[in-house]
Scaffold this motif. Sequence first.
Motif, PDB file in Angstrom:
ATOM      1  N   ILE A 221     -10.125  50.182   1.543  1.00  0.00           N
ATOM      2  CA  ILE A 221     -11.346  49.619   1.222  1.00  0.00           C
ATOM      3  C   ILE A 221     -12.489  50.562   1.169  1.00  0.00           C
ATOM      4  O   ILE A 221     -13.223  50.520   0.471  1.00  0.00           O
ATOM      5  CB  ILE A 221     -11.706  48.303   2.205  1.00  0.00           C
ATOM      6  CG1 ILE A 221     -10.556  47.312   2.143  1.00  0.00           C
ATOM      7  CG2 ILE A 221     -13.279  47.742   1.858  1.00  0.00           C
ATOM      8  CD1 ILE A 221     -10.627  46.032   3.035  1.00  0.00           C
TER       9      ILE A 221
ATOM     10  N   ARG B 231     -14.342  51.035  -2.150  1.00  0.00           N
ATOM     11  CA  ARG B 231     -15.746  50.160  -2.240  1.00  0.00           C
ATOM     12  C   ARG B 231     -16.704  50.968  -1.343  1.00  0.00           C
ATOM     13  O   ARG B 231     -17.733  50.493  -1.468  1.00  0.00           O
ATOM     14  CB  ARG B 231     -15.300  48.879  -1.523  1.00  0.00           C
ATOM     15  CG  ARG B 231     -14.267  48.116  -2.498  1.00  0.00           C
ATOM     16  CD  ARG B 231     -14.665  47.333  -3.412  1.00  0.00           C
ATOM     17  NE  ARG B 231     -13.901  46.608  -4.221  1.00  0.00           N
ATOM     18  CZ  ARG B 231     -13.383  45.376  -4.259  1.00  0.00           C
ATOM     19  NH1 ARG B 231     -14.552  44.553  -3.675  1.00  0.00           N
ATOM     20  NH2 ARG B 231     -12.522  44.857  -5.054  1.00  0.00           N
TER      21      ARG B 231
ATOM     22  N   TYR C 217     -14.587  41.513   3.607  1.00  0.00           N
ATOM     23  CA  TYR C 217     -13.544  41.953   4.154  1.00  0.00           C
ATOM     24  C   TYR C 217     -13.387  42.106   5.687  1.00  0.00           C
ATOM     25  O   TYR C 217     -12.036  42.028   6.232  1.00  0.00           O
ATOM     26  CB  TYR C 217     -13.415  43.223   3.422  1.00  0.00           C
ATOM     27  CG  TYR C 217     -13.161  43.161   2.116  1.00  0.00           C
ATOM     28  CD1 TYR C 217     -11.815  42.603   1.612  1.00  0.00           C
ATOM     29  CD2 TYR C 217     -13.899  43.252   1.071  1.00  0.00           C
ATOM     30  CE1 TYR C 217     -11.298  42.488   0.280  1.00  0.00           C
ATOM     31  CE2 TYR C 217     -13.622  43.047  -0.390  1.00  0.00           C
ATOM     32  CZ  TYR C 217     -12.263  42.650  -0.680  1.00  0.00           C
ATOM     33  OH  TYR C 217     -11.996  42.476  -2.208  1.00  0.00           O
TER      34      TYR C 217
ATOM     35  N   GLN D 206      -5.317  42.068   1.782  1.00  0.00           N
ATOM     36  CA  GLN D 206      -4.788  43.056   0.880  1.00  0.00           C
ATOM     37  C   GLN D 206      -4.668  42.393  -0.520  1.00  0.00           C
ATOM     38  O   GLN D 206      -5.004  42.934  -1.579  1.00  0.00           O
ATOM     39  CB  GLN D 206      -3.301  43.535   1.035  1.00  0.00           C
ATOM     40  CG  GLN D 206      -2.564  44.543   0.111  1.00  0.00           C
ATOM     41  CD  GLN D 206      -3.470  45.960   0.119  1.00  0.00           C
ATOM     42  OE1 GLN D 206      -3.084  46.604   0.995  1.00  0.00           O
ATOM     43  NE2 GLN D 206      -3.894  46.066  -0.971  1.00  0.00           N
TER      44      GLN D 206
ATOM     45  N   TRP E 194      -6.245  39.741  -1.660  1.00  0.00           N
ATOM     46  CA  TRP E 194      -7.599  39.461  -2.139  1.00  0.00           C
ATOM     47  C   TRP E 194      -8.214  40.841  -2.619  1.00  0.00           C
ATOM     48  O   TRP E 194      -8.661  40.821  -3.792  1.00  0.00           O
ATOM     49  CB  TRP E 194      -8.519  39.133  -1.020  1.00  0.00           C
ATOM     50  CG  TRP E 194      -9.770  38.435  -1.017  1.00  0.00           C
ATOM     51  CD1 TRP E 194     -10.894  39.081  -1.565  1.00  0.00           C
ATOM     52  CD2 TRP E 194     -10.208  36.946  -0.892  1.00  0.00           C
ATOM     53  NE1 TRP E 194     -11.853  38.238  -1.678  1.00  0.00           N
ATOM     54  CE2 TRP E 194     -11.731  37.039  -1.308  1.00  0.00           C
ATOM     55  CE3 TRP E 194      -9.744  35.963  -0.368  1.00  0.00           C
ATOM     56  CZ2 TRP E 194     -12.236  36.046  -1.043  1.00  0.00           C
ATOM     57  CZ3 TRP E 194     -10.291  34.816  -0.211  1.00  0.00           C
ATOM     58  CH2 TRP E 194     -11.796  34.971  -0.541  1.00  0.00           C
ATOM     59  N   LEU E 195      -8.181  41.868  -2.067  1.00  0.00           N
ATOM     60  CA  LEU E 195      -8.510  43.202  -2.571  1.00  0.00           C
ATOM     61  C   LEU E 195      -7.916  43.484  -3.741  1.00  0.00           C
ATOM     62  O   LEU E 195      -8.810  43.740  -4.870  1.00  0.00           O
ATOM     63  CB  LEU E 195      -8.301  44.272  -1.517  1.00  0.00           C
ATOM     64  CG  LEU E 195      -8.928  45.763  -2.018  1.00  0.00           C
ATOM     65  CD1 LEU E 195     -10.245  45.795  -2.195  1.00  0.00           C
ATOM     66  CD2 LEU E 195      -7.935  46.920  -0.922  1.00  0.00           C
ATOM     67  N   ASP E 196      -6.667  43.240  -3.872  1.00  0.00           N
ATOM     68  CA  ASP E 196      -6.160  43.629  -5.247  1.00  0.00           C
ATOM     69  C   ASP E 196      -6.327  42.662  -6.398  1.00  0.00           C
ATOM     70  O   ASP E 196      -6.751  43.216  -7.384  1.00  0.00           O
ATOM     71  CB  ASP E 196      -4.345  43.591  -4.913  1.00  0.00           C
ATOM     72  CG  ASP E 196      -3.951  44.584  -4.043  1.00  0.00           C
ATOM     73  OD1 ASP E 196      -4.612  45.408  -3.893  1.00  0.00           O
ATOM     74  OD2 ASP E 196      -2.865  44.509  -3.696  1.00  0.00           O
TER      75      ASP E 196
ATOM     76  N   THR F  57     -10.286  43.397  -7.229  1.00  0.00           N
ATOM     77  CA  THR F  57     -10.127  44.644  -8.137  1.00  0.00           C
ATOM     78  C   THR F  57      -9.947  44.358  -9.262  1.00  0.00           C
ATOM     79  O   THR F  57     -10.613  44.978 -10.096  1.00  0.00           O
ATOM     80  CB  THR F  57      -9.528  45.718  -7.205  1.00  0.00           C
ATOM     81  OG1 THR F  57     -10.114  46.064  -5.933  1.00  0.00           O
ATOM     82  CG2 THR F  57      -9.479  46.899  -7.847  1.00  0.00           C
TER      83      THR F  57
END
Length: 174
Positions: free
Chosen positions: A21, A25, A32, A43, A45-47, A50
């Motif tokens: 992250i 970011r 997060y 993970q 959520w981040l993917d 993004t």
Amino acid sequence: MARLPYADLTTPQTKPLVDQIVAERGSVIHLYQMLLHSPAIAQGWLDYLTAIRQKSTLPGDIRELIIMRVAVLNGAPYEADQHAPIALKEGVTQAQLDALDDWENSDLFDEQTRAVLAYTDSMTRQIQVPKEIFEAVRKHYDNQKLVELTATIGAYNMVSRFLEALDIHQDDQR
């Protein structure tokens, strides 16, 4: 004050994702820090986010107007605080941001943007989108962009609902 404490970012389970992250970011924002209670969810959520924010072919100003309108509709100040500077960098004007509360009565938005905002409102407020609202936005976008537009609206409704349910705000102590 958030309803749950923020996750410990130094555990063996969270550290690799924290490093990712920060690399992607720049910092681990409150969102997060909360998601990291569940590294697998964080993970995913981040993917997903993004892909929505950085891999979509939607113009940045349209993407950020969607995000800001969702924040307005859902009463999500943290989402708005995070995205207002991004919206301005993407070419949205301060006047447009200020007019989002009552965009229907503003002359600051062209036909295409008005169609997007109506679609955003319909997806957020009613869930089911009337045919005429969909057809108005369809005139401006191909299938790929329509999927990206719809996914962006859905994703940021997810974000605002998560933030507000857990009472996550910009001024929380980490």
